[in-house]
Motif scaffolding. Structure first.
Motif, PDB file in Angstrom:
ATOM      1  N   ILE A  60     -46.240 -35.553  44.998  1.00 17.20           N
ATOM      2  CA  ILE A  60     -45.452 -35.092  46.145  1.00 17.20           C
ATOM      3  C   ILE A  60     -44.722 -33.799  45.750  1.00 17.20           C
ATOM      4  O   ILE A  60     -44.147 -33.732  44.646  1.00 17.20           O
ATOM      5  N   THR A  77     -47.040 -50.000  46.339  1.00 16.44           N
ATOM      6  CA  THR A  77     -46.849 -48.582  46.040  1.00 16.44           C
ATOM      7  C   THR A  77     -45.647 -48.446  45.128  1.00 16.44           C
ATOM      8  O   THR A  77     -44.597 -49.042  45.387  1.00 16.44           O
ATOM      9  N   LYS A  78     -45.832 -47.722  44.035  1.00 21.20           N
ATOM     10  CA  LYS A  78     -44.697 -47.467  43.136  1.00 21.20           C
ATOM     11  C   LYS A  78     -44.401 -45.964  43.153  1.00 21.20           C
ATOM     12  O   LYS A  78     -45.312 -45.146  43.038  1.00 21.20           O
ATOM     13  N   PHE A  79     -43.139 -45.641  43.315  1.00 28.51           N
ATOM     14  CA  PHE A  79     -42.720 -44.231  43.300  1.00 28.51           C
ATOM     15  C   PHE A  79     -42.171 -43.914  41.917  1.00 28.51           C
ATOM     16  O   PHE A  79     -41.264 -44.590  41.434  1.00 28.51           O
ATOM     17  N   HIS A  80     -42.739 -42.924  41.265  1.00 31.14           N
ATOM     18  CA  HIS A  80     -42.241 -42.491  39.959  1.00 31.14           C
ATOM     19  C   HIS A  80     -41.513 -41.160  40.141  1.00 31.14           C
ATOM     20  O   HIS A  80     -42.124 -40.138  40.458  1.00 31.14           O
ATOM     21  N   SER A  81     -40.206 -41.205  39.930  1.00 29.94           N
ATOM     22  CA  SER A  81     -39.404 -39.987  39.989  1.00 29.94           C
ATOM     23  C   SER A  81     -39.161 -39.542  38.555  1.00 29.94           C
ATOM     24  O   SER A  81     -38.457 -40.224  37.805  1.00 29.94           O
ATOM     25  N   GLY A 107     -52.976 -42.504  44.209  1.00 26.83           N
ATOM     26  CA  GLY A 107     -51.597 -42.260  44.589  1.00 26.83           C
ATOM     27  C   GLY A 107     -51.433 -40.788  44.951  1.00 26.83           C
ATOM     28  O   GLY A 107     -52.406 -40.051  45.045  1.00 26.83           O
ATOM     29  N   ASP A 108     -50.182 -40.372  45.148  1.00 29.44           N
ATOM     30  CA  ASP A 108     -49.923 -38.982  45.558  1.00 29.44           C
ATOM     31  C   ASP A 108     -49.097 -38.236  44.525  1.00 29.44           C
ATOM     32  O   ASP A 108     -48.308 -38.841  43.793  1.00 29.44           O
ATOM     33  N   LEU A 164     -42.516 -35.751  41.345  1.00 26.92           N
ATOM     34  CA  LEU A 164     -42.559 -36.959  42.174  1.00 26.92           C
ATOM     35  C   LEU A 164     -44.001 -37.432  42.336  1.00 26.92           C
ATOM     36  O   LEU A 164     -44.873 -36.659  42.759  1.00 26.92           O
ATOM     37  N   GLN A 165     -44.241 -38.694  41.986  1.00 24.51           N
ATOM     38  CA  GLN A 165     -45.602 -39.239  42.104  1.00 24.51           C
ATOM     39  C   GLN A 165     -45.560 -40.660  42.644  1.00 24.51           C
ATOM     40  O   GLN A 165     -44.564 -41.369  42.489  1.00 24.51           O
ATOM     41  N   THR A 166     -46.672 -41.097  43.261  1.00 20.31           N
ATOM     42  CA  THR A 166     -46.794 -42.526  43.577  1.00 20.31           C
ATOM     43  C   THR A 166     -48.016 -43.102  42.868  1.00 20.31           C
ATOM     44  O   THR A 166     -49.011 -42.410  42.662  1.00 20.31           O
TER      45      THR A 166
END
Ligand code: NAP
Length: 485
Positions: free
Chosen positions: A131, A476-480, A128-129, A140-142
């Motif tokens: 960001i 894809t999951k976005f973790h804020s 993942g990324d 911010l991560q994916t």
């Protein structure tokens, strides 16, 4: 009589939740298309069998998806090693149920296994990324997470490789899978599954439900609430129906569908190389592949030379039983396909086409059709428009680059396209203008686990192979993350 070094690979029951089980709908006769003889009878699964397999896959997903990628990679590598160690037996099983020459079958085992090897390696590199944040109290991560249980339906023309191309990335990603192979070719799928079991892949992670009621099994694999993704290889007509079925639950889908590949020979081409690769792309698997050359366009200045050389090469093909080591061209899959070929030839004849060689049922009878060359093909003929899926080469001529690109693109399909030219500028121009997912210049050989294989337009959605192939099995999951002071 099929003789194997390891006769236990000839599995005749379905593999559901780690057990070999009888089919809810009795048995299927598996016959050899070269002679019509019974190879064996296998379990004929039904919707209840498919439902059980999906529920077992959902239970197995809870643990399989959480095993570190490195451990999944070890198991997949073991599966790959077993497939390769048993390639001769697996090839013989395939030739018995599908008909292709034994050397092609053994080659397919290596090709199918290469996807399992490749994704065993690739799954350790899925990331993942992180960001760059938009405020200091947030990060911010994916994450890439497996999509869940995969429903999978495969065709008879590549009974092993179409499973390797789907099960390899699916299992590597952490998904579990339920496979429905084609009714004509369940044995290759069952033997692959046996080896997955021997490799130690846990129960429920991979199941095979062979069954002739494909409509009912297909409904389970597209619509069961536990299915996270559906993947299909087969005809465009069936693919569209299955896509519609998937829409009820908004499933992630991949479709590898029909083709209508142009093969373009320009005046400046190396004609001998073009003939060799035209033979390979047209007659491999008796013309029954989705990337088979379908429409041959030859520029007027070289049409006579190309036609003469292609005729000679076609007449040198050895039609016969796939187990005969001299055979280059096996039978068609069934007699319906033989009738289809005859109908293509009759249509061309009635509209003024010339049958240069072949043109009828082969003297071996049963499912054998003569390798055929038709010239003078015109736009109103079925050969110029439909996917032939058999051993008929159909030549049309053209005058200019612009004209042939327009004609090549004039189809609802967009899988593979081939062209031969020694002009480097043209190599690039034509590659850019052809509306196909795969373009091959000066070669008919392209299929590999390290690059994406997929169609445009009505040839499909998504890709198999390369980094694209495994991406199909992730969400894809976005973790804020807030509250970071
Ligand atoms: P098909 O009729 O579409 O069958 C493919 C699979 O779908 C078989 O397992 C079949 O099961 C199943 N099926 C058929 N009707 C169904 C339904 N209503 N619901 C659920 N499943 C259903 O295609 P085919 O004639 O076997 O294969 C030839 C086609 O596949 C060609 O068009 C070829 O171009 C395409 N193909 C594409 C690729 C690619 O990568 N793009 C690769 C290989 C082949 P049964 O056997 O039980 O009927």
């Amino acid at each position: 009589m099929l003789t194997l070094k390891d006769p236990s690979l000839l599995r005749t029951r379905n593999f559901i939740d780690g057990e070999w089980v009888a089919g809810g709908a009795g048995t299927i006769d598996v016959t050899n298309p070269a002679n019509g003889e019974l190879v064996t009878r296998t379990a004929n699964g039904d919707a209840a069998d498919a439902t059980r397999a999906v529920e077992a896959a959902a239970a197995a997903f809870r643990t399989w998806s959480r095993i570190p990628a490195k451990q999944r990679a070890v198991l997949l590598r073991d599966w790959f090693n077993l497939l390769m160690a048993n390639a001769e037996d697996l090839g013989a099983i395939m030739t018995a149920e599908q008909g292709k020459p034994l050397y092609e079958s053994v080659g397919e085992i290596a090709y199918g296994a290469s996807f399992i090897e490749y994704y065993a390696e690739e799954c350790k590199r899925v990331m993942g990324d992180t960001i760059p944040t938009i405020s200091n109290d947030r990060r911010l991560q994916t994450y890439k997470q497996p999509v869940g249980v995969v429903g999978c339906i495969t065709p008879w023309n590549f009974p092993n490789a179409m499973i390797g191309r789907k099960a390899g990335p699916a299992l590597a990603a952490g998904c579990t899978i339920v496979i429905k192979p084609a009714t004509e070719t369940p044995l290759s799928a069952l033997a692959m599954c046996d080896l997955a079991d021997r490799a130690g892949i846990p129960r429920g992670v991979i199941s095979v439900v062979a069954g002739s009621n494909s409509r009912e099994i297909g409904k389970v694999l597209t619509q069961h609430q536990n299915i996270g993704k559906f993947t299909f290889t087969g005809s465009t007509a069936v693919g569209k129906k299955l896509m519609e079925q998937c829409s009820t639950g908004v499933k992630k889908i991949s479709l590898e569908l029909g083709g209508n590949a142009p093969f373009i020979v320009f005046d400046d081409a190396n004609i001998d190389a073009a003939v060799t690769d035209c033979m390979g792309t047209k007659f491999r698997n008796c013309g029954q592949t989705c990337v088979c050359t379908n429409r041959i366009y030859v520029q007027e200045g070289v049409a006579e030379e190309f036609t003469e050389k292609l005729k000679k090469a076609i007449e040198a093909l050895q039609v016969g039983d796939g187990f005969d080591k001299n055979t280059t061209t096996g039978p068609l899959v069934n007699q319906t396909a033989v009738h289809d070929m005859q109908a293509f030839v009759d249509d061309a004849k009635s509209k003024g086409g010339d049958i240069v060689t072949g043109g009828g049922v082969h003297k071996l009878g049963h499912c054998f059709f003569e390798p055929t060359l038709v010239t003078g093909v015109t736009a109103d003929m079925r050969l110029a428009n439909e996917e032939i899926f058999g051993p008929i080469a159909a030549i049309q001529t053209f005058t200019s680059e612009d004209e042939v690109i327009e004609r090549a693109n004039n189809t609802e399909f967009g899988l593979a396209a081939y062209y031969f030219t020694r002009d480097i500028g043209r190599v690039i121009r034509v590659a850019e203008r052809l509306e196909y997912g795969i373009v091959c210049s000066n070669s008919g050989v392209f299929s590999t686990e390290v690059a994406p294989f997929g169609g445009w337009k009505q040839s499909g959605i998504g890709s198999e192979g390369g980094k694209e192939g495994i991406a199909e099995y992730f969400e894809t999951k976005f973790h804020s993350m807030g509250g970071i002071e």
